[in-house]
Scaffold this motif. Structure first.
Motif, PDB file in Angstrom:
ATOM      1  N   LYS A 180       0.854  -1.188   0.000  1.00 42.33           N
ATOM      2  CA  LYS A 180       0.000   0.000   0.000  1.00 42.33           C
ATOM      3  C   LYS A 180       0.893   1.241   0.000  1.00 42.33           C
ATOM      4  CE  LYS A 180      -4.067  -1.997   2.286  1.00 42.33           C
ATOM      5  NZ  LYS A 180      -5.012  -1.890   3.434  1.00 42.33           N
ATOM      6  N   ILE A 181       0.597   2.168  -0.912  1.00 48.07           N
ATOM      7  CA  ILE A 181       1.422   3.349  -1.121  1.00 48.07           C
ATOM      8  C   ILE A 181       0.610   4.595  -0.783  1.00 48.07           C
ATOM      9  CG2 ILE A 181       2.736   4.675  -2.829  1.00 48.07           C
ATOM     10  CD1 ILE A 181       2.834   1.894  -4.417  1.00 48.07           C
ATOM     11  N   HIS A 208     -10.707   5.268   2.715  1.00 49.03           N
ATOM     12  CA  HIS A 208     -11.377   4.287   3.572  1.00 49.03           C
ATOM     13  C   HIS A 208     -11.007   2.862   3.144  1.00 49.03           C
ATOM     14  CE1 HIS A 208     -14.472   2.756   6.299  1.00 49.03           C
ATOM     15  NE2 HIS A 208     -14.764   1.877   5.335  1.00 49.03           N
ATOM     16  N   GLU A 209     -10.987   2.629   1.830  1.00 50.16           N
ATOM     17  CA  GLU A 209     -10.607   1.301   1.318  1.00 50.16           C
ATOM     18  C   GLU A 209      -9.148   1.001   1.668  1.00 50.16           C
ATOM     19  OE1 GLU A 209     -13.143   0.861  -2.746  1.00 50.16           O
ATOM     20  OE2 GLU A 209     -11.581   2.401  -2.739  1.00 50.16           O
ATOM     21  N   PHE A 210      -8.304   2.024   1.514  1.00 47.74           N
ATOM     22  CA  PHE A 210      -6.877   1.867   1.818  1.00 47.74           C
ATOM     23  C   PHE A 210      -6.673   1.402   3.251  1.00 47.74           C
ATOM     24  CE2 PHE A 210      -2.774   3.447   3.278  1.00 47.74           C
ATOM     25  CZ  PHE A 210      -1.923   3.187   2.219  1.00 47.74           C
ATOM     26  N   LEU A 211      -7.413   2.008   4.155  1.00 47.41           N
ATOM     27  CA  LEU A 211      -7.226   1.710   5.579  1.00 47.41           C
ATOM     28  C   LEU A 211      -7.851   0.377   6.001  1.00 47.41           C
ATOM     29  CD1 LEU A 211      -7.909   5.255   7.092  1.00 47.41           C
ATOM     30  CD2 LEU A 211      -5.698   4.092   6.970  1.00 47.41           C
ATOM     31  N   GLU A 258       0.539   3.260   9.542  1.00 48.15           N
ATOM     32  CA  GLU A 258       0.365   1.883  10.027  1.00 48.15           C
ATOM     33  C   GLU A 258      -0.146   0.953   8.923  1.00 48.15           C
ATOM     34  OE1 GLU A 258      -2.223   2.467  13.348  1.00 48.15           O
ATOM     35  OE2 GLU A 258      -0.657   3.418  14.577  1.00 48.15           O
ATOM     36  N   ALA A 259      -0.861   1.527   7.947  1.00 51.20           N
ATOM     37  CA  ALA A 259      -1.423   0.702   6.864  1.00 51.20           C
ATOM     38  C   ALA A 259      -0.488   0.606   5.662  1.00 51.20           C
ATOM     39  CB  ALA A 259      -2.769   1.275   6.419  1.00 51.20           C
ATOM     40  N   GLY A 260       0.309   1.656   5.417  1.00 51.09           N
ATOM     41  CA  GLY A 260       1.118   1.712   4.204  1.00 51.09           C
ATOM     42  C   GLY A 260       2.550   1.260   4.410  1.00 51.09           C
ATOM     43  N   SER A 288       4.443   1.114   9.837  1.00 53.02           N
ATOM     44  CA  SER A 288       4.815   0.159   8.786  1.00 53.02           C
ATOM     45  C   SER A 288       5.605   0.745   7.631  1.00 53.02           C
ATOM     46  CB  SER A 288       3.546  -0.502   8.218  1.00 53.02           C
ATOM     47  OG  SER A 288       2.892  -1.250   9.212  1.00 53.02           O
ATOM     48  N   LEU A 289       5.664   2.077   7.525  1.00 53.77           N
ATOM     49  CA  LEU A 289       6.391   2.661   6.397  1.00 53.77           C
ATOM     50  C   LEU A 289       7.858   2.242   6.432  1.00 53.77           C
ATOM     51  CD1 LEU A 289       4.972   6.322   6.433  1.00 53.77           C
ATOM     52  CD2 LEU A 289       4.354   4.471   4.858  1.00 53.77           C
TER      53      LEU A 289
END
Length: 402
Positions: A180-181, A208-211, A258-260, A288-289
């Motif tokens: 995820k970028i 929202h989808e990304f997260l 945290e997601a990307g 997480s980056l």
């Protein structure tokens, strides 16, 4: 009016030029009785001295008789000539400490400084910029960095590519897992970033989808200021208030960190605005980056891991998560790799210079022929040994110690 195109004095030298040879030839043919151009000889430009000579432009080792000087990057203090007018990117208007001596020298030498960064039309839109090219090269370098860090693929450096066509062709060698970028910024720079992401056929998704969703392919999301800034008082957001009073806001970017896995930072940052995160945040197991491409390259700015600018010869350094200090590039599996080159368009110097020269032809050359041009007046940072009214906020910065 005699106009001198100065040799770039920063080290390593910038290979860009304000005007290409054929652009100056065209200007000479149209305005030869009003403007004359002379090129300061340089071995480093992407356009050679000979190319200017063949276009009928004078090349000289001494251009000090010129009335107005055009460069690209900051001019070394020792090379500034008193009582002249200069156009260049000064990197002073955000109180950049590393250029305080430059701004002091400009005032001491009675120089009129017109900064490209603040050349704007009547609606406040910038008219002269390398933004698209910074975005293109910055995004490309993000994927070069990711390839080096993970050893999943290998692509040429942008500077090794002949042109944009070859650079985009090189992207076919990029093989990505479902990462995820995160992208910040949707202006010229952000659009340049998207140009590379689209060339890679990476889908864009909503925040929202990304997260909250899992994907089996790499995806990216583009954040607006409202996505990661909130009012301290009540968590709300008002665009007009944010841009007029950014100090009333705080960041809530961490959920994206945290997601990307990759961040490409291409958003303009106001020094009064919150930073995306704190340096101590990177030591959290949830952060997480692992690759950050800071296209904006604001030292001490929106991205705390941008400890310094890197350069084309040495493009990446790592930041150790535990102590937030610099270590060698790719020196640890768990560290964050930072790409923060401060002259990214210089990796595609001929094409980016041509685009820049077209903007100068359209906006600046006509303004030079006009008495008290509003565009040039608004972009004049210093004149007659003092800061202009709009930039008087820099006075305390210039006068301060250190």
């Amino acid at each position: 009016m005699n106009i001198g195109i100065i040799r770039e004095g920063k080290n390593p030298p910038d290979r860009r030029v304000p005007f290409c040879p054929d652009q100056l030839k065209s200007l000479n043919e149209r305005l030869g009785d009003q403007l004359t151009f002379v090129i300061e000889s340089s071995p480093h430009r992407s356009y050679s001295d000979q190319e200017y000579v063949e276009a009928g432009i004078e090349v000289s080792d001494d251009i000090s008789d010129s009335d107005v000087f055009f460069g690209v990057k900051e001019v070394p203090v020792s090379e500034l000539i008193a009582d002249k007018t200069y156009f260049f990117f000064s990197h002073t208007i955000k109180k950049q400490r590393y250029n305080k001596a430059l701004l002091r020298a400009i005032l001491d030498k009675n120089i009129r400084l017109i900064d490209y960064e603040v050349l704007k039309d009547d609606n406040g839109n910038r008219v002269v910029a390398f933004g698209r090219w910074a975005g293109i090269v910055g995004a490309y370098n993000a994927f070069w960095t990711y390839g080096k860090k993970t050893a999943l693929y290998d692509i040429k450096r942008a500077s090794e590519c002949k042109d944009l066509t070859e650079l985009k062709s090189e992207l076919k060698n990029v093989q990505l897992p479902p990462i995820k970028i995160v992208v910040t910024g949707s202006g010229r720079v952000g659009n340049g970033v998207k140009e590379i992401l689209e060339a890679l056929n990476i889908p864009e998704v909503e925040t929202h989808e990304f997260l909250h969703l899992y994907f089996e392919e790499p995806i990216f999301t583009v954040l607006k200021s409202a996505d990661y800034n909130r009012r301290k008082a009540d968590g709300g957001y008002d665009r007009e208030e944010f841009y007029s009073s950014p100090e009333k806001y705080e960041s809530h970017f961490l959920k994206f960190a945290e997601a990307g896995e990759m961040l490409i930072a291409a958003a303009y940052w106001d020094p009064e605005a919150p930073r995306l995160f704190k340096i101590e945040d990177i030591n959290s197991p949830d952060f997480s980056l692992s690759v950050i491409a800071d296209v904006t390259c604001d030292i001490g700015g929106s991205i705390p891991t941008t400890l310094r600018a890197s350069n084309i010869l040495d493009p990446v350094y790592d930041v150790e998560r535990e102590r937030g200090i610099e270590i060698p590039a790719f020196g640890s599996q768990t560290s964050i790799s930072v790409m923060a080159i401060d002259n990214l368009p210089c990796e595609l110097p001929r094409e980016s210079s041509r685009a820049f020269g077209q903007m100068l032809e359209q906006w600046v050359i006509p303004a030079l022929m006009e008495e008290n041009s509003p565009i040039l007046e608004r972009a004049t940072v210093a004149r007659d040994g003092d800061l202009t009214l709009e930039f008087m906020y820099l006075k305390d910065f210039v006068d301060s110690e250190g």
